[in-house]
Scaffold this active site. Structure first.
Site, PDB file in Angstrom:
ATOM      1  N   ASP A  33     -16.311  -2.430   0.074  1.00  0.00           N
ATOM      2  CA  ASP A  33     -15.243  -1.424   0.136  1.00  0.00           C
ATOM      3  C   ASP A  33     -14.039  -1.874   0.955  1.00  0.00           C
ATOM      4  O   ASP A  33     -13.295  -1.049   1.458  1.00  0.00           O
ATOM      5  CB  ASP A  33     -15.795  -0.120   0.706  1.00  0.00           C
ATOM      6  CG  ASP A  33     -16.225  -0.235   2.159  1.00  0.00           C
ATOM      7  OD1 ASP A  33     -16.242  -1.358   2.698  1.00  0.00           O
ATOM      8  OD2 ASP A  33     -16.535   0.802   2.760  1.00  0.00           O
ATOM      9  N   ASN A  34     -13.856  -3.194   1.088  1.00  0.00           N
ATOM     10  CA  ASN A  34     -12.696  -3.649   1.863  1.00  0.00           C
ATOM     11  C   ASN A  34     -12.252  -5.031   1.412  1.00  0.00           C
ATOM     12  O   ASN A  34     -13.024  -5.817   0.875  1.00  0.00           O
ATOM     13  CB  ASN A  34     -13.009  -3.630   3.369  1.00  0.00           C
ATOM     14  CG  ASN A  34     -14.101  -4.599   3.739  1.00  0.00           C
ATOM     15  OD1 ASN A  34     -13.862  -5.797   3.831  1.00  0.00           O
ATOM     16  ND2 ASN A  34     -15.315  -4.095   3.950  1.00  0.00           N
ATOM     17  N   PHE A  35     -10.966  -5.295   1.624  1.00  0.00           N
ATOM     18  CA  PHE A  35     -10.378  -6.564   1.210  1.00  0.00           C
ATOM     19  C   PHE A  35     -10.956  -7.751   1.963  1.00  0.00           C
ATOM     20  O   PHE A  35     -11.124  -8.827   1.398  1.00  0.00           O
ATOM     21  CB  PHE A  35      -8.854  -6.540   1.400  1.00  0.00           C
ATOM     22  CG  PHE A  35      -8.121  -5.793   0.333  1.00  0.00           C
ATOM     23  CD1 PHE A  35      -8.029  -6.284  -0.962  1.00  0.00           C
ATOM     24  CD2 PHE A  35      -7.514  -4.580   0.619  1.00  0.00           C
ATOM     25  CE1 PHE A  35      -7.349  -5.601  -1.955  1.00  0.00           C
ATOM     26  CE2 PHE A  35      -6.829  -3.878  -0.363  1.00  0.00           C
ATOM     27  CZ  PHE A  35      -6.746  -4.394  -1.649  1.00  0.00           C
ATOM     28  N   GLU A  36     -11.241  -7.583   3.263  1.00  0.00           N
ATOM     29  CA  GLU A  36     -11.732  -8.702   4.056  1.00  0.00           C
ATOM     30  C   GLU A  36     -13.012  -9.273   3.473  1.00  0.00           C
ATOM     31  O   GLU A  36     -13.150 -10.494   3.329  1.00  0.00           O
ATOM     32  CB  GLU A  36     -11.959  -8.273   5.513  1.00  0.00           C
ATOM     33  CG  GLU A  36     -10.693  -7.928   6.259  1.00  0.00           C
ATOM     34  CD  GLU A  36     -10.229  -6.478   6.043  1.00  0.00           C
ATOM     35  OE1 GLU A  36     -10.880  -5.721   5.284  1.00  0.00           O
ATOM     36  OE2 GLU A  36      -9.187  -6.115   6.612  1.00  0.00           O
ATOM     37  N   THR A  37     -13.957  -8.406   3.111  1.00  0.00           N
ATOM     38  CA  THR A  37     -15.222  -8.879   2.555  1.00  0.00           C
ATOM     39  C   THR A  37     -15.012  -9.489   1.177  1.00  0.00           C
ATOM     40  O   THR A  37     -15.623 -10.488   0.825  1.00  0.00           O
ATOM     41  CB  THR A  37     -16.253  -7.743   2.502  1.00  0.00           C
ATOM     42  OG1 THR A  37     -16.370  -7.160   3.805  1.00  0.00           O
ATOM     43  CG2 THR A  37     -17.612  -8.267   2.070  1.00  0.00           C
ATOM     44  N   CYS A  74      -9.114 -16.663  -9.626  1.00  0.00           N
ATOM     45  CA  CYS A  74     -10.015 -16.072  -8.630  1.00  0.00           C
ATOM     46  C   CYS A  74      -9.380 -14.796  -8.070  1.00  0.00           C
ATOM     47  O   CYS A  74      -8.289 -14.401  -8.479  1.00  0.00           O
ATOM     48  CB  CYS A  74     -10.312 -17.083  -7.519  1.00  0.00           C
ATOM     49  SG  CYS A  74      -8.957 -17.411  -6.369  1.00  0.00           S
ATOM     50  N   CYS A  77      -5.952 -15.266  -6.697  1.00  0.00           N
ATOM     51  CA  CYS A  77      -4.918 -15.327  -7.743  1.00  0.00           C
ATOM     52  C   CYS A  77      -4.476 -13.913  -8.123  1.00  0.00           C
ATOM     53  O   CYS A  77      -3.297 -13.684  -8.398  1.00  0.00           O
ATOM     54  CB  CYS A  77      -5.450 -16.028  -8.994  1.00  0.00           C
ATOM     55  SG  CYS A  77      -5.813 -17.775  -8.826  1.00  0.00           S
ATOM     56  N   CYS A  91     -10.512   4.649   0.440  1.00  0.00           N
ATOM     57  CA  CYS A  91     -11.283   5.852   0.128  1.00  0.00           C
ATOM     58  C   CYS A  91     -11.163   6.872   1.261  1.00  0.00           C
ATOM     59  O   CYS A  91     -11.192   8.077   1.010  1.00  0.00           O
ATOM     60  CB  CYS A  91     -12.741   5.498  -0.133  1.00  0.00           C
ATOM     61  SG  CYS A  91     -12.948   4.507  -1.620  1.00  0.00           S
ATOM     62  N   CYS A 148      -2.662 -21.596  -5.913  1.00  0.00           N
ATOM     63  CA  CYS A 148      -3.677 -20.813  -5.202  1.00  0.00           C
ATOM     64  C   CYS A 148      -4.378 -21.679  -4.160  1.00  0.00           C
ATOM     65  O   CYS A 148      -4.918 -22.741  -4.480  1.00  0.00           O
ATOM     66  CB  CYS A 148      -4.701 -20.241  -6.189  1.00  0.00           C
ATOM     67  SG  CYS A 148      -6.014 -19.300  -5.364  1.00  0.00           S
TER      68      CYS A 148
END
Length: 168
Positions: A33-37, A74, A77, A91, A148
């Site tokens: 639920d997050n960009f970092e992961t 990926c 990209c 969320c 990339c």
């Protein structure tokens, strides 16, 4: 399928363990639920050559994309750089329509079955987007970014930046 083996683990995914977590996997499905992961998963999957199926939902909007390292674009990209905190809806801030989660999960499972059964030609040809509230859906072709840092230059910054073991 009696030859399928599931191994469950309860742990934080971080730069210190992500490669070990996916090293024996045939496929990774994003349930985060997050960009970092997601950037961390992308680095590890591209580095190890593991396909993965991205999925995300915020509000009534969802998206799915199959990522096949060495074959196409990926996650980096698609997204570019890691968004600054607070610049993208979450969320927590926008809510989530539970039926959108179900549709995205179903699309992800279908893409995974296509990959695992040896039918990559049946994959959606890019990013599938949908908005259940507004009854819209489309598939957008995503080109591989020629510069990339992850899939072209093979720099795995997200694996290296937090190698000390910070959890995400």
């Amino acid at each position: 399928n009696s030859s399928v083996r599931l191994e469950t683990r309860v742990c934080d995914v971080n730069p210190g363990n992500v490669e070990a977590l996916i090293s024996d996997a045939d496929l990774v499905i994003d349930g985060t639920d997050n960009f970092e992961t997601r950037f961390l998963l992308n680095d590890a999957c591209v580095k190890l050559g593991r396909p993965w199926v991205y999925g995300g939902v915020v509000g009534s909007y969802g998206m799915v994309m199959s990522i096949r390292p060495g074959t196409g674009p990926c996650f980096a990209c698609l997204v570019g750089e890691l968004p600054a905190p607070g610049t993208s809806p979450t969320c927590d801030s926008a809510g989530v329509l539970n039926s959108a989660v179900g549709v995205v999960a179903s699309l992800q499972a279908t893409e995974a079955l296509k990959l695992l059964s040896g039918h990559p030609e049946a994959l959606a040809p890019g990013l599938q987007t949908l908005d259940l509230w507004h009854n819209t859906s489309q598939t957008v072709r995503v080109p591989r970014a020629p510069d990339c840092g992850t899939c072209v230059q093979r720099r795995f910054r997200h694996l290296e930046d937090g190698a000390a073991g910070s959890a995400v």
